[in-house]
Scaffold this motif. Structure first.
Motif, PDB file in Angstrom:
ATOM      1  N   VAL A  58       0.836  -1.202   0.000  1.00 25.17           N
ATOM      2  CA  VAL A  58       0.000   0.000   0.000  1.00 25.17           C
ATOM      3  C   VAL A  58       0.872   1.254   0.000  1.00 25.17           C
ATOM      4  N   HIS A  59       1.921   1.255   0.833  1.00 30.67           N
ATOM      5  CA  HIS A  59       2.876   2.371   0.872  1.00 30.67           C
ATOM      6  C   HIS A  59       4.292   1.792   0.962  1.00 30.67           C
ATOM      7  N   ASP A  60       5.157   2.263   0.103  1.00 29.92           N
ATOM      8  CA  ASP A  60       6.570   1.921   0.186  1.00 29.92           C
ATOM      9  C   ASP A  60       7.270   3.096   0.870  1.00 29.92           C
ATOM     10  N   ILE A  61       7.549   2.947   2.154  1.00 31.93           N
ATOM     11  CA  ILE A  61       8.128   4.046   2.932  1.00 31.93           C
ATOM     12  C   ILE A  61       9.629   3.790   3.012  1.00 31.93           C
ATOM     13  N   ALA A  62      10.288   3.998   1.896  1.00 32.05           N
ATOM     14  CA  ALA A  62      11.694   3.632   1.769  1.00 32.05           C
ATOM     15  C   ALA A  62      12.580   4.381   2.754  1.00 32.05           C
ATOM     16  N   GLU A  63      12.197   5.619   3.095  1.00 33.72           N
ATOM     17  CA  GLU A  63      13.007   6.420   4.016  1.00 33.72           C
ATOM     18  C   GLU A  63      13.132   5.754   5.388  1.00 33.72           C
ATOM     19  N   LEU A  64      12.161   4.913   5.719  1.00 34.62           N
ATOM     20  CA  LEU A  64      12.131   4.268   7.037  1.00 34.62           C
ATOM     21  C   LEU A  64      12.382   2.774   6.959  1.00 34.62           C
ATOM     22  N   ASP A  65      12.663   2.263   5.762  1.00 33.36           N
ATOM     23  CA  ASP A  65      12.814   0.815   5.556  1.00 33.36           C
ATOM     24  C   ASP A  65      11.561   0.077   6.006  1.00 33.36           C
ATOM     25  N   LEU A  66      10.403   0.617   5.624  1.00 32.13           N
ATOM     26  CA  LEU A  66       9.121   0.011   5.986  1.00 32.13           C
ATOM     27  C   LEU A  66       8.213  -0.091   4.769  1.00 32.13           C
ATOM     28  N   LEU A  67       7.378  -1.099   4.777  1.00 30.74           N
ATOM     29  CA  LEU A  67       6.275  -1.218   3.836  1.00 30.74           C
ATOM     30  C   LEU A  67       4.974  -1.261   4.627  1.00 30.74           C
ATOM     31  N   ALA A  68       3.958  -0.566   4.140  1.00 35.12           N
ATOM     32  CA  ALA A  68       2.604  -0.762   4.644  1.00 35.12           C
ATOM     33  C   ALA A  68       1.926  -1.676   3.637  1.00 35.12           C
ATOM     34  N   ALA A  69       1.466  -2.817   4.115  1.00 40.19           N
ATOM     35  CA  ALA A  69       1.012  -3.854   3.196  1.00 40.19           C
ATOM     36  C   ALA A  69      -0.358  -4.384   3.580  1.00 40.19           C
ATOM     37  N   ARG A  70      -0.950  -5.111   2.635  1.00 38.01           N
ATOM     38  CA  ARG A  70      -2.231  -5.782   2.878  1.00 38.01           C
ATOM     39  C   ARG A  70      -2.124  -7.222   2.398  1.00 38.01           C
ATOM     40  N   GLY A  71      -2.661  -8.143   3.178  1.00 40.48           N
ATOM     41  CA  GLY A  71      -2.643  -9.554   2.809  1.00 40.48           C
ATOM     42  C   GLY A  71      -2.478 -10.427   4.026  1.00 40.48           C
ATOM     43  N   ASP A  72      -1.697 -11.474   3.874  1.00 38.42           N
ATOM     44  CA  ASP A  72      -1.454 -12.421   4.960  1.00 38.42           C
ATOM     45  C   ASP A  72      -0.066 -12.174   5.538  1.00 38.42           C
ATOM     46  N   PRO A  73       0.034 -11.643   6.749  1.00 37.39           N
ATOM     47  CA  PRO A  73       1.358 -11.354   7.316  1.00 37.39           C
ATOM     48  C   PRO A  73       2.194 -12.604   7.517  1.00 37.39           C
ATOM     49  N   GLU A  74       1.559 -13.759   7.687  1.00 40.91           N
ATOM     50  CA  GLU A  74       2.307 -14.992   7.902  1.00 40.91           C
ATOM     51  C   GLU A  74       3.020 -15.458   6.643  1.00 40.91           C
ATOM     52  N   ALA A  75       2.656 -14.854   5.501  1.00 42.61           N
ATOM     53  CA  ALA A  75       3.337 -15.214   4.251  1.00 42.61           C
ATOM     54  C   ALA A  75       4.707 -14.561   4.143  1.00 42.61           C
ATOM     55  N   VAL A  76       4.967 -13.590   4.987  1.00 43.49           N
ATOM     56  CA  VAL A  76       6.269 -12.906   4.978  1.00 43.49           C
ATOM     57  C   VAL A  76       7.194 -13.626   5.947  1.00 43.49           C
ATOM     58  N   PRO A  77       8.368 -14.051   5.499  1.00 38.30           N
ATOM     59  CA  PRO A  77       9.255 -14.822   6.379  1.00 38.30           C
ATOM     60  C   PRO A  77       9.791 -14.002   7.558  1.00 38.30           C
ATOM     61  N   GLY A  78      10.033 -14.703   8.669  1.00 42.09           N
ATOM     62  CA  GLY A  78      10.634 -14.066   9.835  1.00 42.09           C
ATOM     63  C   GLY A  78       9.602 -13.604  10.837  1.00 42.09           C
ATOM     64  N   THR A  79       9.734 -14.045  12.072  1.00 39.92           N
ATOM     65  CA  THR A  79       8.749 -13.691  13.101  1.00 39.92           C
ATOM     66  C   THR A  79       8.802 -12.214  13.478  1.00 39.92           C
ATOM     67  N   ALA A  80       9.950 -11.572  13.264  1.00 36.88           N
ATOM     68  CA  ALA A  80      10.095 -10.164  13.633  1.00 36.88           C
ATOM     69  C   ALA A  80       9.920  -9.224  12.446  1.00 36.88           C
ATOM     70  N   SER A  81       9.520  -9.746  11.303  1.00 32.48           N
ATOM     71  CA  SER A  81       9.482  -8.932  10.084  1.00 32.48           C
ATOM     72  C   SER A  81       8.185  -8.148   9.913  1.00 32.48           C
ATOM     73  N   THR A  82       7.128  -8.527  10.617  1.00 33.86           N
ATOM     74  CA  THR A  82       5.849  -7.839  10.456  1.00 33.86           C
ATOM     75  C   THR A  82       5.303  -7.388  11.803  1.00 33.86           C
ATOM     76  N   THR A  83       4.475  -6.347  11.740  1.00 32.49           N
ATOM     77  CA  THR A  83       3.781  -5.863  12.929  1.00 32.49           C
ATOM     78  C   THR A  83       2.404  -5.382  12.503  1.00 32.49           C
ATOM     79  N   PRO A  84       1.393  -5.508  13.347  1.00 30.58           N
ATOM     80  CA  PRO A  84       0.049  -5.088  12.951  1.00 30.58           C
ATOM     81  C   PRO A  84      -0.034  -3.599  12.613  1.00 30.58           C
TER      82      PRO A  84
END
Length: 475
Positions: A58-84
């Motif tokens: 949804v948003h590529d916030i490159a300045e902060l090394d963050l993505l705002a995304a929509r979908g299944d967070p469990e599809a992204v590898p790493g337990t520390a890689s996503t936050t609600p």
């Protein structure tokens, strides 16, 4: 009514409001995830190439090394890689009184059609009168006003909120429509479009131009406003952390001197609320980036009436290092008698509580940098509809959506939402006088010129905003 009883009332009322305002498709603070959920991806924990293609960015916030995304967070590898991607809330508590339509221009007139004998718009602006912002009185005396020194020319501030209605006569010349932007996923532009008039009210406090002498005078009427809308105009949809962080980062990139963020989260326990650490991380990076671009994020401290000092209570993003937190003050009894003889600045000395008294709803303690005018209310008077009780709220620009389109007007709101823009306007004044001042220098000037106020440091941080002392220091 006693200060304590008013605070107790708010805590009960505030929890009822907060539990009802959940965002569809987003995780609420304390809520549960929906199947097509929003979440943040930390690109310092996982590479872009590892984010699956079926996860929508949804948003590529490159300045902060963050993505705002929509979908299944469990599809992204790493337990520390996503936050609600949790819901954010507007920090206003009360609205009151009749909305005054500014419809005389539409009828071919010269100004607003005030009721005969009622206070004028400028008379209702106790927040600007206490600061001697401009010549709002019939008898200003010999003292200089703040705007005799500067009106904010050359500065730029962002309003990250529900959008700003630039068709309002008092805001028509201050909003940069080219730079303004919609950060929600709806199809509308930066204007409110059904998202409410919260941002328009905030904008008037910062930069209202009092177009014909009968409207709202902002602190810095010659600043430029960039409106970043983060609340959706679609019914049932609200604002998310991802939208707001993206909007704030973009404001810094666009060269804003300050970003007004009258938005926050319910009080949380960092030990038990799992969303806290991820959200705090996002705002910490945001604050670092904003400051590297010489932009100050001015945030409302929140309206839960809590002490933010204990370790088991946190109010975000106010308590994040690098974000400037503002608590709220307000009078009790301003113009209640509504007599012509008590108008003008005489009304400021005929008060039950002074304009710098802590508002009953304001958060305080840790994270409070200064206090500013946000409005107060005597709840007994409000419940009994005592004439003029709402005069203690902050009066500013509003807009109403009608079948025939938006209608500009004036109305009252109270909250730390209304206090933050007083400080945002102050930043515009300082940067107008000292365009090369660093964020640290701007903060220091605001805090060092703030004055003592009832309740002391606990409620006011460094003190209560004092614009006359500030501009004198900044010259």
């Amino acid at each position: 009514m006693s200060d304590q009883s008013r605070r107790t009332f708010l805590k009960a009322a505030g929890s009822a409001v907060g539990s009802a305002a959940l965002v569809s498709g987003t995780v609420s603070a304390g809520g549960s995830e929906t199947p097509n959920t929003r979440f943040l991806v930390d690109l310092r924990e996982v590479s872009r190439s590892e984010v699956p293609e079926d996860v929508e960015v949804v948003h590529d916030i490159a300045e902060l090394d963050l993505l705002a995304a929509r979908g299944d967070p469990e599809a992204v590898p790493g337990t520390a890689s996503t936050t609600p991607d949790v819901t954010v809330y507007r920090d206003s508590t009360y609205e009151g009184g009749p909305v005054k339509e500014r419809d005389a221009k539409a009828r071919g007139g010269n100004g607003p059609a005030w009721d005969s004998g009622a206070p004028t718009a400028t008379e209702l602006q106790w927040d600007k009168r206490e600061q001697r912002v401009g010549d709002l009185t019939e008898n200003p005396g010999d003292g200089k006003t703040v705007q005799d020194t500067t009106k904010g020319e050359g500065s730029r501030v962002a309003v990250v909120d529900t959008g700003v209605y630039d068709g309002h006569p008092d805001l028509a010349d201050v909003v940069n429509a080219e730079l303004s932007e919609n950060f929600t996923t709806d199809q509308y532009d930066f204007r409110p479009n059904g998202a409410g008039d919260h941002g328009t009210h905030v904008a008037g406090t910062i930069a209202g131009t009092n177009a014909d002498g009968e409207g709202i005078l902002g602190t810095a009427p010659e600043t430029e406003i960039v409106a970043h809308r983060v609340f959706s105009g679609v019914p049932g949809e609200g604002a998310s952390t991802g939208d707001t962080v993206a909007a704030l980062a973009a404001a810094a990139t666009k060269g804003c001197d300050a970003a007004n963020f009258s938005v926050g989260y319910p009080p949380a326990n960092p030990e038990t609320d799992e969303w806290v650490s991820g959200v705090k991380m996002a705002y910490r990076r945001l604050a670092e980036y904003a400051r590297s671009q010489d932009m100050l994020i001015v945030n409302s401290a929140g309206n839960a009436g809590i002490d933010m000092t204990p370790d088991d209570v946190i109010s975000l993003p106010t308590e994040v290092e690098g974000i400037f937190g503002v608590s709220a003050t307000g009078p009790i009894g301003y113009l209640w008698d509504d007599k012509q003889a008590s108008r003008e600045d005489k009304a400021l000395v005929k008060l039950e509580d002074g304009t710098d008294s802590p508002a009953f709803y304001t958060n305080y303690g840790e994270g409070t940098d200064v206090s500013a005018a946000g409005g107060d209310a005597d709840l007994e008077a409000a419940a009994n509809d005592v004439p003029g009780w709402y005069y203690d709220l902050v009066f500013s620009t509003v807009v109403e959506q009608t079948e025939n389109g938006p209608v500009a007007g004036y109305g009252w709101k109270a909250g730390t939402s209304m206090a933050a823009p007083q400080v945002t306007g102050a930043v515009a004044l300082v940067r107008s006088l000292r365009p090369d001042a660093s964020v640290e220098e701007v903060e220091a000037m605001i805090q060092e010129t703030a004055r003592d106020a009832p309740g002391g440091e606990l409620y006011h941080g460094a003190g209560h905003l004092d614009l006359r002392r500030l501009v004198k220091r900044a010259r």
